[in-house]
Design a protein around this motif. Sequence first.
Motif, short mmCIF file in Angstrom:
data_model
loop_
_atom_site.label_atom_id
_atom_site.label_comp_id
_atom_site.label_asym_id
_atom_site.label_seq_id
_atom_site.Cartn_x
_atom_site.Cartn_y
_atom_site.Cartn_z
N VAL A 28 0.99 -1.35 -0.15
CA VAL A 28 0.08 -0.02 0.11
C VAL A 28 0.66 1.16 0.14
O VAL A 28 1.91 1.31 0.92
CB VAL A 28 -1.07 -0.14 1.27
CG1 VAL A 28 -1.78 1.26 1.44
CG2 VAL A 28 -1.94 -1.22 1.38
N PRO A 29 0.56 2.25 -0.85
CA PRO A 29 1.43 3.32 -0.82
C PRO A 29 1.40 4.31 0.38
O PRO A 29 0.16 4.39 0.88
CB PRO A 29 0.87 4.08 -2.10
CG PRO A 29 0.27 3.20 -2.77
CD PRO A 29 -0.57 2.18 -1.90
N ASP A 30 2.45 4.70 0.94
CA ASP A 30 2.53 5.63 1.97
C ASP A 30 3.06 7.07 1.70
O ASP A 30 3.44 7.21 0.48
CB ASP A 30 3.39 5.07 3.12
CG ASP A 30 3.11 3.64 3.32
OD1 ASP A 30 2.01 3.38 3.98
OD2 ASP A 30 3.95 2.73 3.15
N ILE A 31 2.64 7.95 2.51
CA ILE A 31 3.23 9.34 2.19
C ILE A 31 4.49 9.62 3.14
O ILE A 31 4.64 9.42 4.49
CB ILE A 31 2.15 10.36 2.39
CG1 ILE A 31 1.08 10.29 1.27
CG2 ILE A 31 2.66 11.79 2.17
CD1 ILE A 31 -0.04 11.04 1.54
N VAL A 32 5.65 10.17 2.47
CA VAL A 32 6.84 10.54 3.38
C VAL A 32 6.92 12.04 3.15
O VAL A 32 7.09 12.68 2.02
CB VAL A 32 7.99 9.72 2.86
CG1 VAL A 32 9.32 10.30 3.72
CG2 VAL A 32 7.68 8.18 3.06
#
Length: 359
Positions: A28-32
Amino acid sequence: MPVKFTKVLIADERYESAGVFDVNGDGVPDIVSGAWWYEGPCFKQRHRIGEVAAHGDYFDDFSTIPLDVNGDGRLDFVTGGWWGNSLRWRENPGSPDAEWPEHIIAETGNVETTRAWDVDGDGQLEIVPNCPGAPLKVFKLDTDASGKGRGTFTVHTIYEGNQGHGWGFGDLTGNGRGDFVLAHGWLEAPEDTYGGEWVYHGGLELGSASCPILVVDVNRDGLNDLIVGGAHGYGLDWYEQKRDGDGMSFVKHAIDPYNSQYHDMQWADIDGDGECELVTGKRYWAHCGHDPGETDPLGIYYFKWTGEGFAKQVIDYGEVRKATGCGIHFALADLRGTGRVDLVAPGKDGLYVFHNEGE
């Protein structure tokens, strides 16, 4: 019909860069962004990355480029900043509760921002910082026989002169090799990327140009053109490439002369029609009140090529705290698996997601 977007506040933070990648390996894409990463798909659970040096209204963190630097199968990220005078990478520790160690890649001088391009055409991305006042250098990740990163980089100097503010990369000549565009000229790529001579061609006067300058075929005539924003002033233009025999020139066309601080931009298919649009917006408070138009309303837009010019579509627009800008390094990604491209917008006015709801 214009694309509709749903705006969501992720965090009331002031970091100006964000990236999207799978931090924890769950698919799942995460935000950094800055000192934190936000766990997808909801982005409500955040985990600390580590301290980011603050300098007045800024943080020394002007890019978030995902890259498995040390070959351990986990994505790290590359950043750099104006005050730290260095290019750095932060190591993904593989645990949501552990801080990310920071490693210096090189002392570079002031870093305006950083991007990744496949400079030598081998299918792997190289890191290229924009360092106004310094030579143009490419940092190539050192890999083992299997192609995994070793945690180190080899530096190649492309241009010894002052690269200036803003740069871009793409094939201007049509020979299949990527060239560099600077605010004052362009560099023609040799056949041997690192062993040959990059030929400088002057004549461009792009001022304090956007980061990046886009190299794309706007009018679909088979020649790549330039799209340039006024990073620290008004204006957004495209420069049509013209050929006269072996000579190359550019004709300037206005896209939007009425807004300022178009610092970052991307060329992506926002509406799903198979054609790319220009996605960009204002970098809020870029020079903390010292740029033309800094107190004007904020906005993020996409511009659609009509065959004759660009049609401006508003993603967000309004006064500060009612609308937002898109920082110095924003991200486009399909965050929910819808097949549509969403937008992650960091900035001194907060970190937001704009979910693409389609037409």
